[in-house]
Design a protein around this motif. Structure first.
Motif, mmCIF file in Angstrom:
data_model
loop_
_atom_site.group_PDB
_atom_site.id
_atom_site.type_symbol
_atom_site.label_atom_id
_atom_site.label_comp_id
_atom_site.label_asym_id
_atom_site.label_seq_id
_atom_site.Cartn_x
_atom_site.Cartn_y
_atom_site.Cartn_z
ATOM 1 N N SER A 1 0.827 -1.208 0.000
ATOM 2 C CA SER A 1 0.000 0.000 0.000
ATOM 3 C C SER A 1 0.862 1.259 0.000
ATOM 4 C CB SER A 1 -0.948 -0.003 1.208
ATOM 5 O OG SER A 1 -0.227 0.021 2.428
ATOM 6 N N THR A 2 1.988 1.210 0.688
ATOM 7 C CA THR A 2 2.896 2.360 0.709
ATOM 8 C C THR A 2 3.486 2.616 -0.667
ATOM 9 O OG1 THR A 2 3.479 1.894 3.016
ATOM 10 C CG2 THR A 2 4.950 3.353 1.796
ATOM 11 N N VAL A 3 3.959 1.547 -1.307
ATOM 12 C CA VAL A 3 4.532 1.671 -2.645
ATOM 13 C C VAL A 3 3.473 2.163 -3.630
ATOM 14 C CG1 VAL A 3 5.517 0.388 -4.596
ATOM 15 C CG2 VAL A 3 6.335 -0.046 -2.267
ATOM 16 N N SER A 4 2.276 1.597 -3.544
ATOM 17 C CA SER A 4 1.196 1.984 -4.453
ATOM 18 C C SER A 4 0.883 3.471 -4.326
ATOM 19 C CB SER A 4 -0.051 1.152 -4.149
ATOM 20 O OG SER A 4 -1.114 1.521 -4.996
ATOM 21 N N TYR A 5 0.799 3.957 -3.110
ATOM 22 C CA TYR A 5 0.492 5.377 -2.887
ATOM 23 C C TYR A 5 1.555 6.276 -3.526
ATOM 24 C CZ TYR A 5 0.135 9.841 -0.465
ATOM 25 O OH TYR A 5 0.069 11.179 -0.180
ATOM 26 N N HIS A 6 2.804 5.977 -3.281
ATOM 27 C CA HIS A 6 3.884 6.834 -3.777
ATOM 28 C C HIS A 6 4.056 6.729 -5.293
ATOM 29 C CE1 HIS A 6 5.002 7.129 0.491
ATOM 30 N NE2 HIS A 6 5.681 8.209 0.130
ATOM 31 N N VAL A 7 3.957 5.520 -5.835
ATOM 32 C CA VAL A 7 4.174 5.340 -7.274
ATOM 33 C C VAL A 7 3.020 5.938 -8.078
ATOM 34 C CG1 VAL A 7 4.409 3.622 -9.125
ATOM 35 C CG2 VAL A 7 5.681 3.349 -6.985
ATOM 36 N N LYS A 8 1.813 5.847 -7.557
ATOM 37 C CA LYS A 8 0.685 6.458 -8.268
ATOM 38 C C LYS A 8 0.814 7.975 -8.300
ATOM 39 C CE LYS A 8 -2.642 2.723 -7.672
ATOM 40 N NZ LYS A 8 -3.894 2.257 -7.001
ATOM 41 N N ASN A 9 1.406 8.544 -7.278
ATOM 42 C CA ASN A 9 1.629 9.984 -7.240
ATOM 43 C C ASN A 9 2.867 10.395 -8.026
ATOM 44 O OD1 ASN A 9 -0.351 11.488 -5.332
ATOM 45 N ND2 ASN A 9 0.115 9.602 -4.250
ATOM 46 N N ASN A 10 3.824 9.478 -8.156
ATOM 47 C CA ASN A 10 5.064 9.762 -8.879
ATOM 48 C C ASN A 10 5.587 8.458 -9.475
ATOM 49 O OD1 ASN A 10 7.573 10.473 -9.835
ATOM 50 N ND2 ASN A 10 8.294 11.393 -7.929
ATOM 51 N N PRO A 11 5.151 8.107 -10.693
ATOM 52 C CA PRO A 11 5.543 6.828 -11.303
ATOM 53 C C PRO A 11 7.052 6.612 -11.370
ATOM 54 C CG PRO A 11 3.772 7.838 -12.553
ATOM 55 C CD PRO A 11 4.218 8.863 -11.541
ATOM 56 N N GLY A 12 7.818 7.703 -11.433
ATOM 57 C CA GLY A 12 9.272 7.569 -11.497
ATOM 58 C C GLY A 12 9.859 6.874 -10.291
ATOM 59 N N LEU A 13 9.159 6.944 -9.155
ATOM 60 C CA LEU A 13 9.652 6.272 -7.957
ATOM 61 C C LEU A 13 9.602 4.757 -8.103
ATOM 62 C CD1 LEU A 13 8.116 8.480 -5.106
ATOM 63 C CD2 LEU A 13 10.525 8.287 -5.756
ATOM 64 N N GLY A 14 8.710 4.255 -8.940
ATOM 65 C CA GLY A 14 8.662 2.802 -9.173
ATOM 66 C C GLY A 14 9.943 2.306 -9.805
ATOM 67 N N ALA A 15 10.400 3.027 -10.819
ATOM 68 C CA ALA A 15 11.681 2.680 -11.442
ATOM 69 C C ALA A 15 12.809 2.802 -10.435
ATOM 70 C CB ALA A 15 11.932 3.592 -12.643
ATOM 71 N N GLY A 16 12.726 3.841 -9.588
ATOM 72 C CA GLY A 16 13.755 4.035 -8.574
ATOM 73 C C GLY A 16 13.835 2.878 -7.599
ATOM 74 N N LEU A 17 12.691 2.321 -7.226
ATOM 75 C CA LEU A 17 12.669 1.212 -6.264
ATOM 76 C C LEU A 17 13.248 -0.065 -6.858
ATOM 77 C CD1 LEU A 17 9.164 1.883 -4.709
ATOM 78 C CD2 LEU A 17 11.371 2.103 -3.535
ATOM 79 N N ILE A 18 12.977 -0.313 -8.124
ATOM 80 C CA ILE A 18 13.559 -1.495 -8.783
ATOM 81 C C ILE A 18 15.070 -1.343 -8.883
ATOM 82 C CG2 ILE A 18 13.656 -2.799 -10.952
ATOM 83 C CD1 ILE A 18 10.655 -2.073 -11.307
ATOM 84 N N ARG A 19 15.516 -0.144 -9.228
ATOM 85 C CA ARG A 19 16.961 0.114 -9.310
ATOM 86 C C ARG A 19 17.598 0.046 -7.929
ATOM 87 N NH1 ARG A 19 20.051 5.349 -10.080
ATOM 88 N NH2 ARG A 19 22.031 4.738 -11.041
ATOM 89 N N LEU A 20 16.880 0.511 -6.906
ATOM 90 C CA LEU A 20 17.386 0.459 -5.539
ATOM 91 C C LEU A 20 17.669 -0.987 -5.130
ATOM 92 C CD1 LEU A 20 17.899 2.421 -3.112
ATOM 93 C CD2 LEU A 20 15.590 1.869 -2.349
#
Length: 336
Positions: A56-75
């Motif tokens: 739910s935390t990831v969903s909230y942040h990625v929906k507001n800023n899709p670029g963070l999804g790529a950042g998390l995979i790279r992290l």
């Protein structure tokens, strides 16, 4: 004055050359891979809501800023390739150690998603204090980001512990830079127990996220590299000026066609010579890797499954499941 690109390349070439002289255990700073204590649903009886809280935390942040999804995979990738999947990449500098992985050239300032991990950790500490490791939060967050950006769903074993050591030099030694050729890429992944095929599958993450111009302007100046489509190179020159004439390091999408979607477009870009990095083009330099690229452009489901398998396997690199590992709390930024 030396450009940012030349400084980056000089530092990384030095580190890479040094790495090739080290045994695997010294280059990584860790021991061998340990997977026996990892399992699906590890937190079921310890913190039942753990995975749903991260999701739910990831969903909230990625929906507001899709670029963070790529950042998390790279992290996830940048964590696991340095000292194994132990959340060492999350540690902030301290008076005792002001040279952390987070500050290393491959990570700063481009690595993203730290605030998402912070938010998930804060919620988990409220639900079950001192139970869920930061290393597992990274692994779960990358899994959830993969689903949100690519509709690719999978389970990943958990039970990792957090490490207590972070060193910027080790990030230089272990993270493959964007100018690597195929031989160097294969060797870099092999040192982590990953095959050539798994390397090609994981490269598909270049279909999302952004890149600083300094990672590829050596292909644009003084002339456009013949390994890049000339029209694509000309368009990039408009976005990324010659580093000899600017101090600004711009940012562009890694995939201009479907920038917010984890899909097979990356492999089509590789085929058409419209991928950013020399390491991307290098996938065309052997029959094995070129055939894999071509297969993925025609069989999206094949890519999806191979990406899943490679992500799960990467999550097993040199994990800590006992001493000297710990579960950090209340924050992922400092050891206990």
């Amino acid at each position: 004055m030396e450009s940012k690109t030349s400084i980056l390349i000089t530092c990384l070439i030095f580190a890479t050359a040094f790495q090739l002289l080290l045994p695997v255990s010294e280059a990584s700073g860790c021991g061998s891979t340990t997977t026996s204590d990892l399992k699906i649903g590890y937190y079921k009886d310890k913190c039942a809501k753990a995975e749903s809280i991260v999701k739910s935390t990831v969903s909230y942040h990625v929906k507001n800023n899709p670029g963070l999804g790529a950042g998390l995979i790279r992290l996830f990738f940048h964590d696991c390739f340095v000292r194994g999947c132990d959340a060492s990449v999350l540690l902030d500098p301290t008076p005792e150690n002001n040279q952390t992985e987070k500050q290393a050239i491959p990570n700063f300032p481009s690595l993203r998603g730290f605030e998402v991990i912070d938010a998930a950790k804060a919620e988990l500490e409220k639900e079950c204090k001192g139970t869920v490791s930061c290393a597992d939060i990274i692994a779960l967050a990358a899994r959830d980001a993969t689903y949100l950006l690519g509709n690719i769903s999978y389970e990943i074993p958990t039970g990792r512990l957090d490490g207590r050591v972070t060193n910027s030099t080790e990030a230089l030694l272990n993270l493959p830079p964007p100018f690597f050729n195929l031989t160097e890429l294969v060797a870099s992944f092999a040192r982590k127990g990953l095959s050539t095929a798994e390397m090609v599958a994981l490269s598909g993450s270049h279909s999302i996220g952004r890149s600083h111009c300094s990672s590829f302007t050596s292909r644009l100046y003084p002339t456009i590299d013949p390994t890049m489509d000339p029209k694509f190179g000309a368009s990039l020159r408009k976005l990324c000026p010659d580093p000899q004439n600017t101090t600004t390091d711009g940012v562009v999408p890694q995939d201009f066609v479907t920038p917010g979607k984890l899909d097979i477009q990356y492999y089509k870009n590789v085929e058409s010579l419209t991928a950013l990095f020399f390491s991307d083009w290098s996938l065309l330099t052997s029959t094995e890797t070129r055939n894999q690229v071509e297969t993925y452009t025609k069989e999206p489901e094949k890519f999806n499954q191979d990406f899943i398998n490679a992500m799960v396997k990467m999550g097993n690199i040199e994990v800590l499941t006992g001493s000297p590992g710990e579960v950090r709390g209340p924050t992922c930024r400092f050891v206990n």
